[in-house]
Motif scaffolding. Sequence first.
Motif, PDB file in Angstrom:
ATOM      1  N   PHE A   1       0.827  -1.196   0.000  1.00 52.13           N
ATOM      2  CA  PHE A   1       0.000   0.000   0.000  1.00 52.13           C
ATOM      3  C   PHE A   1       0.871   1.259   0.000  1.00 52.13           C
ATOM      4  O   PHE A   1       0.574   2.240  -0.686  1.00 52.13           O
ATOM      5  CB  PHE A   1      -0.952   0.006   1.202  1.00 52.13           C
ATOM      6  N   GLN A   2       1.958   1.239   0.744  1.00 52.95           N
ATOM      7  CA  GLN A   2       2.826   2.416   0.782  1.00 52.95           C
ATOM      8  C   GLN A   2       3.400   2.713  -0.596  1.00 52.95           C
ATOM      9  O   GLN A   2       3.431   3.875  -1.034  1.00 52.95           O
ATOM     10  CB  GLN A   2       3.955   2.214   1.788  1.00 52.95           C
ATOM     11  N   GLU A   3       3.822   1.688  -1.304  1.00 56.81           N
ATOM     12  CA  GLU A   3       4.369   1.876  -2.652  1.00 56.81           C
ATOM     13  C   GLU A   3       3.293   2.369  -3.618  1.00 56.81           C
ATOM     14  O   GLU A   3       3.549   3.241  -4.454  1.00 56.81           O
ATOM     15  CB  GLU A   3       4.961   0.565  -3.164  1.00 56.81           C
ATOM     16  N   SER A   4       2.093   1.829  -3.482  1.00 54.86           N
ATOM     17  CA  SER A   4       1.033   2.228  -4.414  1.00 54.86           C
ATOM     18  C   SER A   4       0.527   3.627  -4.124  1.00 54.86           C
ATOM     19  O   SER A   4       0.161   4.357  -5.047  1.00 54.86           O
ATOM     20  CB  SER A   4      -0.117   1.214  -4.390  1.00 54.86           C
ATOM     21  N   TYR A   5       0.503   4.031  -2.856  1.00 53.26           N
ATOM     22  CA  TYR A   5       0.145   5.417  -2.539  1.00 53.26           C
ATOM     23  C   TYR A   5       1.136   6.373  -3.191  1.00 53.26           C
ATOM     24  O   TYR A   5       0.755   7.388  -3.785  1.00 53.26           O
ATOM     25  CB  TYR A   5       0.144   5.640  -1.030  1.00 53.26           C
ATOM     26  N   ALA A   6       2.407   6.075  -3.050  1.00 54.36           N
ATOM     27  CA  ALA A   6       3.434   6.943  -3.634  1.00 54.36           C
ATOM     28  C   ALA A   6       3.277   7.036  -5.146  1.00 54.36           C
ATOM     29  O   ALA A   6       3.395   8.119  -5.737  1.00 54.36           O
ATOM     30  CB  ALA A   6       4.827   6.414  -3.273  1.00 54.36           C
TER      31      ALA A   6
ATOM     32  N   TYR B   1       5.300  12.980  -0.607  1.00 53.23           N
ATOM     33  CA  TYR B   1       4.448  11.934  -0.065  1.00 53.23           C
ATOM     34  C   TYR B   1       4.921  11.599   1.334  1.00 53.23           C
ATOM     35  O   TYR B   1       6.094  11.315   1.557  1.00 53.23           O
ATOM     36  CB  TYR B   1       4.513  10.706  -0.977  1.00 53.23           C
ATOM     37  N   GLN B   2       4.005  11.647   2.296  1.00 48.28           N
ATOM     38  CA  GLN B   2       4.300  11.315   3.688  1.00 48.28           C
ATOM     39  C   GLN B   2       3.573  10.024   4.042  1.00 48.28           C
ATOM     40  O   GLN B   2       2.352  10.015   4.170  1.00 48.28           O
ATOM     41  CB  GLN B   2       3.825  12.448   4.617  1.00 48.28           C
ATOM     42  N   PRO B   3       4.309   8.910   4.158  1.00 47.43           N
ATOM     43  CA  PRO B   3       3.636   7.627   4.413  1.00 47.43           C
ATOM     44  C   PRO B   3       2.761   7.680   5.674  1.00 47.43           C
ATOM     45  O   PRO B   3       3.117   8.347   6.624  1.00 47.43           O
ATOM     46  CB  PRO B   3       4.810   6.662   4.606  1.00 47.43           C
ATOM     47  N   ILE B   4       1.599   7.039   5.653  1.00 53.91           N
ATOM     48  CA  ILE B   4       1.230   6.200   4.533  1.00 53.91           C
ATOM     49  C   ILE B   4       0.239   6.903   3.609  1.00 53.91           C
ATOM     50  O   ILE B   4       0.068   6.515   2.447  1.00 53.91           O
ATOM     51  CB  ILE B   4       0.657   4.845   5.024  1.00 53.91           C
ATOM     52  N   ASN B   5      -0.437   7.942   4.082  1.00 55.69           N
ATOM     53  CA  ASN B   5      -1.514   8.466   3.228  1.00 55.69           C
ATOM     54  C   ASN B   5      -1.630   9.987   3.206  1.00 55.69           C
ATOM     55  O   ASN B   5      -2.729  10.517   3.025  1.00 55.69           O
ATOM     56  CB  ASN B   5      -2.857   7.857   3.652  1.00 55.69           C
ATOM     57  N   ASP B   6      -0.540  10.706   3.367  1.00 57.20           N
ATOM     58  CA  ASP B   6      -0.593  12.169   3.346  1.00 57.20           C
ATOM     59  C   ASP B   6       0.294  12.741   2.244  1.00 57.20           C
ATOM     60  O   ASP B   6       1.296  12.147   1.850  1.00 57.20           O
ATOM     61  CB  ASP B   6      -0.134  12.763   4.682  1.00 57.20           C
ATOM     62  N   ILE B   7      -0.108  13.914   1.757  1.00 57.33           N
ATOM     63  CA  ILE B   7       0.752  14.779   0.955  1.00 57.33           C
ATOM     64  C   ILE B   7       1.016  16.004   1.804  1.00 57.33           C
ATOM     65  O   ILE B   7       0.089  16.644   2.305  1.00 57.33           O
ATOM     66  CB  ILE B   7       0.078  15.183  -0.368  1.00 57.33           C
ATOM     67  N   THR B   8       2.282  16.323   1.997  1.00 62.30           N
ATOM     68  CA  THR B   8       2.626  17.408   2.898  1.00 62.30           C
ATOM     69  C   THR B   8       3.650  18.337   2.256  1.00 62.30           C
ATOM     70  O   THR B   8       4.209  18.033   1.196  1.00 62.30           O
ATOM     71  CB  THR B   8       3.158  16.861   4.239  1.00 62.30           C
ATOM     72  N   SER B   9       3.869  19.477   2.896  1.00 63.50           N
ATOM     73  CA  SER B   9       4.826  20.471   2.411  1.00 63.50           C
ATOM     74  C   SER B   9       5.521  21.087   3.608  1.00 63.50           C
ATOM     75  O   SER B   9       5.224  20.755   4.768  1.00 63.50           O
ATOM     76  CB  SER B   9       4.114  21.552   1.602  1.00 63.50           C
ATOM     77  N   GLU B  10       6.412  22.014   3.338  1.00 65.33           N
ATOM     78  CA  GLU B  10       7.109  22.683   4.433  1.00 65.33           C
ATOM     79  C   GLU B  10       6.129  23.476   5.303  1.00 65.33           C
ATOM     80  O   GLU B  10       6.387  23.711   6.482  1.00 65.33           O
ATOM     81  CB  GLU B  10       8.194  23.603   3.866  1.00 65.33           C
ATOM     82  N   GLY B  11       4.999  23.864   4.706  1.00 67.42           N
ATOM     83  CA  GLY B  11       4.009  24.621   5.457  1.00 67.42           C
ATOM     84  C   GLY B  11       3.066  23.764   6.268  1.00 67.42           C
ATOM     85  O   GLY B  11       2.378  24.250   7.161  1.00 67.42           O
ATOM     86  N   GLY B  12       3.014  22.475   5.975  1.00 66.55           N
ATOM     87  CA  GLY B  12       2.106  21.594   6.690  1.00 66.55           C
ATOM     88  C   GLY B  12       1.422  20.632   5.734  1.00 66.55           C
ATOM     89  O   GLY B  12       1.678  20.620   4.527  1.00 66.55           O
ATOM     90  N   LYS B  13       0.520  19.832   6.289  1.00 67.51           N
ATOM     91  CA  LYS B  13      -0.205  18.849   5.506  1.00 67.51           C
ATOM     92  C   LYS B  13      -1.092  19.536   4.477  1.00 67.51           C
ATOM     93  O   LYS B  13      -1.782  20.501   4.777  1.00 67.51           O
ATOM     94  CB  LYS B  13      -1.056  17.971   6.433  1.00 67.51           C
ATOM     95  N   ILE B  14      -1.085  19.000   3.245  1.00 73.92           N
ATOM     96  CA  ILE B  14      -1.904  19.535   2.161  1.00 73.92           C
ATOM     97  C   ILE B  14      -3.091  18.627   1.871  1.00 73.92           C
ATOM     98  O   ILE B  14      -4.183  19.104   1.582  1.00 73.92           O
ATOM     99  CB  ILE B  14      -1.053  19.697   0.875  1.00 73.92           C
ATOM    100  N   ALA B  15      -2.872  17.316   1.966  1.00 77.20           N
ATOM    101  CA  ALA B  15      -3.910  16.392   1.514  1.00 77.20           C
ATOM    102  C   ALA B  15      -3.824  15.065   2.252  1.00 77.20           C
ATOM    103  O   ALA B  15      -2.767  14.683   2.754  1.00 77.20           O
ATOM    104  CB  ALA B  15      -3.779  16.153   0.007  1.00 77.20           C
TER     105      ALA B  15
END
Length: 257
Positions: free
Chosen positions: A111-116, A135-149
């Motif tokens: 799942f971690q590979e497929s999320y990425a 990509y922030q395992p296991i299910n987040d998209i993040t940035s220097e400012g914080g979580k995006i998705a």
Amino acid sequence: MRTNWHDYDWQLLRDGPLSPNLHMALDEVLTYEVGAGRRKPTVRIWEWGAPAVVIGRYQSVKNEVDPENLGRYGFEVVRRISGGGAMFIEPGNTITYSVYAPQELVAGMSFQESYALMDSWVLEALKTLGIKAWYQPINDITSEGGKIAGAAQTRRGGAVLHHVTMAYDIDAAKMVQVLRIGREKLSDKGQTSAQKRVDPLRSQTGLPRAAVIDRMIEIFDDLYGLNRDELKPEELEAARNLVETKFSRKEWIYIIP
């Protein structure tokens, strides 16, 4: 045998606002349609017709949601078919999309590979908007400012469903009142911390929501090709039937009270 993005003729669905329960039902219907080969692999951009809290398949309603504030702010609870955490949805303040692909695209992957893999094109789109995201395992998209998705995924019927909700803008104070989990995480830190934890795309890009979505579509098209499509009448009918028989019913929503 594992396939790749270029092996498919990708379709785009981008329709008007729909009810939260209809979105849940369409995810199930379209996943099975792609798995059965009746629909080509598809990217669907959601438009929300009402505010909602979307909880994961294995979450408890009472653990995630404050019922009093839910009603106070006019939210409803819906349950999706994938796992993962609760999503706080206000129309116009979120960007939500689903990718429906044959399971061969993620064959043999964890799942971690497929999320990425499934998030990779979005990271490229954000990069072109000046956002350094990862990509922030296991299910987040993040940035220097914080979580995006936050993302969620399920594999069934020969297909993989990967869907993501991105914070374009967010009412952090309201989110903390409606979501219990948000309150527990942030109660000792206050609203400022909530805004740091979830950093909206509006503040990072300065662009209208539609412009961010347009760029995402443009990048997917540039990378893999993307043709505009429409929901088939039978798909919409099947989804509406599922709303009546499953997704709007308390037996499903409160399957885990």
